[in-house]
Design a protein around this motif. Structure first.
Motif, PDB file in Angstrom:
ATOM      1  N   ASP A 129       0.627  -1.137   0.036  1.00 36.20           N
ATOM      2  CA  ASP A 129       0.150   0.065   0.111  1.00 36.20           C
ATOM      3  C   ASP A 129       0.909   1.305  -0.040  1.00 36.20           C
ATOM      4  OD1 ASP A 129       0.930   0.139   2.523  1.00 36.20           O
ATOM      5  OD2 ASP A 129      -0.986   0.020   3.702  1.00 36.20           O
ATOM      6  N   LEU A 135      -5.898  -7.231   1.307  1.00 37.09           N
ATOM      7  CA  LEU A 135      -7.211  -6.665   2.202  1.00 37.09           C
ATOM      8  C   LEU A 135      -7.823  -7.773   3.093  1.00 37.09           C
ATOM      9  CD1 LEU A 135      -9.319  -4.740  -0.364  1.00 37.09           C
ATOM     10  CD2 LEU A 135      -7.661  -3.651   1.486  1.00 37.09           C
ATOM     11  N   SER A 193      -8.321  -7.210   7.163  1.00 37.91           N
ATOM     12  CA  SER A 193      -9.365  -6.261   7.459  1.00 37.91           C
ATOM     13  C   SER A 193     -10.822  -6.871   7.123  1.00 37.91           C
ATOM     14  CB  SER A 193      -9.224  -4.842   6.813  1.00 37.91           C
ATOM     15  OG  SER A 193      -8.870  -5.160   5.728  1.00 37.91           O
ATOM     16  N   TRP A 194     -10.748  -7.610   5.689  1.00 36.97           N
ATOM     17  CA  TRP A 194     -11.948  -7.843   5.004  1.00 36.97           C
ATOM     18  C   TRP A 194     -12.342  -9.531   5.620  1.00 36.97           C
ATOM     19  CZ3 TRP A 194     -15.224  -5.391   1.105  1.00 36.97           C
ATOM     20  CH2 TRP A 194     -15.140  -4.106   1.266  1.00 36.97           C
ATOM     21  N   SER A 205      -8.288   4.108  -7.313  1.00 36.05           N
ATOM     22  CA  SER A 205      -8.732   3.390  -6.344  1.00 36.05           C
ATOM     23  C   SER A 205      -7.339   2.983  -5.422  1.00 36.05           C
ATOM     24  CB  SER A 205      -9.135   2.097  -6.507  1.00 36.05           C
ATOM     25  OG  SER A 205     -10.462   2.261  -7.162  1.00 36.05           O
ATOM     26  N   ILE A 239      -5.592   5.963  -3.685  1.00 35.63           N
ATOM     27  CA  ILE A 239      -6.268   6.585  -2.500  1.00 35.63           C
ATOM     28  C   ILE A 239      -6.234   5.531  -1.376  1.00 35.63           C
ATOM     29  CG2 ILE A 239      -7.613   8.192  -3.725  1.00 35.63           C
ATOM     30  CD1 ILE A 239     -10.189   6.574  -3.440  1.00 35.63           C
ATOM     31  N   LYS A 240      -5.773   4.296  -1.760  1.00 35.92           N
ATOM     32  CA  LYS A 240      -5.583   3.259  -0.967  1.00 35.92           C
ATOM     33  C   LYS A 240      -6.761   2.672  -0.261  1.00 35.92           C
ATOM     34  CE  LYS A 240      -1.042   4.683   1.139  1.00 35.92           C
ATOM     35  NZ  LYS A 240      -0.282   5.056   2.337  1.00 35.92           N
ATOM     36  N   GLU A 241      -7.890   2.785  -1.405  1.00 30.20           N
ATOM     37  CA  GLU A 241      -9.084   2.028  -1.125  1.00 30.20           C
ATOM     38  C   GLU A 241      -9.237   1.092  -2.541  1.00 30.20           C
ATOM     39  OE1 GLU A 241     -10.627   1.902   1.562  1.00 30.20           O
ATOM     40  OE2 GLU A 241     -10.088   3.977   2.555  1.00 30.20           O
ATOM     41  N   TRP A 276     -10.743  -1.849  -2.798  1.00 24.95           N
ATOM     42  CA  TRP A 276     -11.920  -2.556  -3.192  1.00 24.95           C
ATOM     43  C   TRP A 276     -13.142  -1.683  -3.659  1.00 24.95           C
ATOM     44  CZ3 TRP A 276     -15.955   0.306  -1.006  1.00 24.95           C
ATOM     45  CH2 TRP A 276     -15.902   1.460  -0.237  1.00 24.95           C
ATOM     46  N   LEU A 277     -12.667  -0.514  -3.867  1.00 26.36           N
ATOM     47  CA  LEU A 277     -13.779   0.596  -4.753  1.00 26.36           C
ATOM     48  C   LEU A 277     -13.664   0.076  -6.321  1.00 26.36           C
ATOM     49  CD1 LEU A 277     -12.927   3.932  -3.305  1.00 26.36           C
ATOM     50  CD2 LEU A 277     -15.148   2.675  -3.200  1.00 26.36           C
TER      51      LEU A 277
END
Length: 308
Positions: free
Chosen positions: A67, A126, A129-130, A263, A266-268, A270-271
């Motif tokens: 990341d 992920l 956390s997921w 995505s 912005i370190k997201e 999953w988007l």
């Protein structure tokens, strides 16, 4: 003068200007064309370029496991580089005449490897956390949504070129024909070709299943006209199909790559998968609905012509 010559060179290596958007021609294909010229000078086979693009795309996915900005930028660069080579292999094949079914299959396989790697390493990243949910989302977005979107977009491009240029100038293959070719081969000496024809036949069959009205139209036209489809029918289909080509371009690489890059930056990440499942699916079903409706209209027109 040099720019005009460059543009003409690029356009000469395209399958069809109808199926390419402004960005694809003047950005993506331009870089691919320059690489193709380079590889042509070195007498490198298009399939070698495709294999290198597979490696680059797979490495790109690995970079998205991390990341930090450095790995993210490397991942973005490697995927762009892989896509340049993916463009270059087809342009090089058309420049040199070194075209083959294996080359086309490898070309399609390349994108599958890139995005499998991307989905896998993002899911791995992920997981803490997921948990299992990111793997379920990834599997649905990749195997169900992404694969169908790309397959149908590619098929509609080939159908468009069939009506625009004729059967001998497009890559519109029949799963039935591919299965027959596969079954005629001997395991003892043609095992490799038999295997890749099996998977290619399954791929084309999946495209055909998603486009029933299109299949009915193609069968009707073949029975009525053979390969001599009336010019007015060809033109009518081309006029109706050309506006849909922008959706096929959206559903292939550039749009999804842009969303992926945003995505991960912005370190997201999953988007990106959510985008595949929502926005891209809406475009997919809209494109499919419009195309199926067009095929029914052309079939009715063909019937009216035969009655007259």
């Amino acid at each position: 003068m040099w720019f005009s010559s460059l543009v003409q060179g690029i356009k000469s290596t395209l399958k069809s200007e109808d199926t390419e958007g402004f960005f694809e021609i003047y950005v993506t294909r331009s870089c691919g064309y320059l690489w193709a010229l380079f590889f042509k000078q070195l007498h490198i086979h298009p399939n070698v370029v495709t294999i290198v693009s597979i490696i680059l795309g797979a490495l790109s996915g690995y970079m998205f496991y991390y990341d930090d900005l450095s790995h993210t930028l490397w991942g973005i660069f490697l995927l762009i580089w892989a896509n340049w080579y993916d463009c270059a292999d087809g342009q090089l094949a058309r420049m040199t005449g070194k075209k083959s079914l294996l080359g086309r299959i490898l070309d399609g396989f390349a994108g599958d490897v890139w995005f499998f790697s991307i989905y896998f390493f993002i899911s791995l990243r992920l997981t803490p956390s997921w948990g299992i949910w990111i793997w379920l989302l990834s599997a649905f977005a990749g195997f169900i949504c992404h694969s169908k979107q790309c397959a149908l977009a590619d098929y509609y491009r080939n159908v468009h070129m069939f009506f625009q240029k004729g059967a001998d100038k497009c890559e519109l293959d029949s799963s039935e024909v591919q299965y027959r070719k596969m079954k005629a081969l001997k395991w003892s000496k043609d095992w490799f070709e038999k295997i890749y024809l099996f998977f290619y036949a399954r791929y084309t069959h999946s495209q055909e299943k998603m486009s029933p009205s299109c299949q009915h139209l193609l069968l009707t036209l073949k029975k009525k006209y053979g390969n001599q489809i009336p010019t007015e029918l060809r033109q009518h289909f081309r006029v109706g199909s050309k506006p849909l080509m922008k959706y096929t371009n959206i559903l292939t690489f550039d749009m999804r790559a842009g969303v992926l890059f945003i995505s991960v930056l912005i370190k997201e990440p999953w988007l990106y998968m959510v985008f595949e499942v929502t926005v891209m699916n809406v475009i997919f079903f809209y494109m499919r609905s419009r195309h199926e409706k067009l095929c029914k209209e052309i079939e009715l027109e063909a019937y009216n012509i035969s009655v007259q």
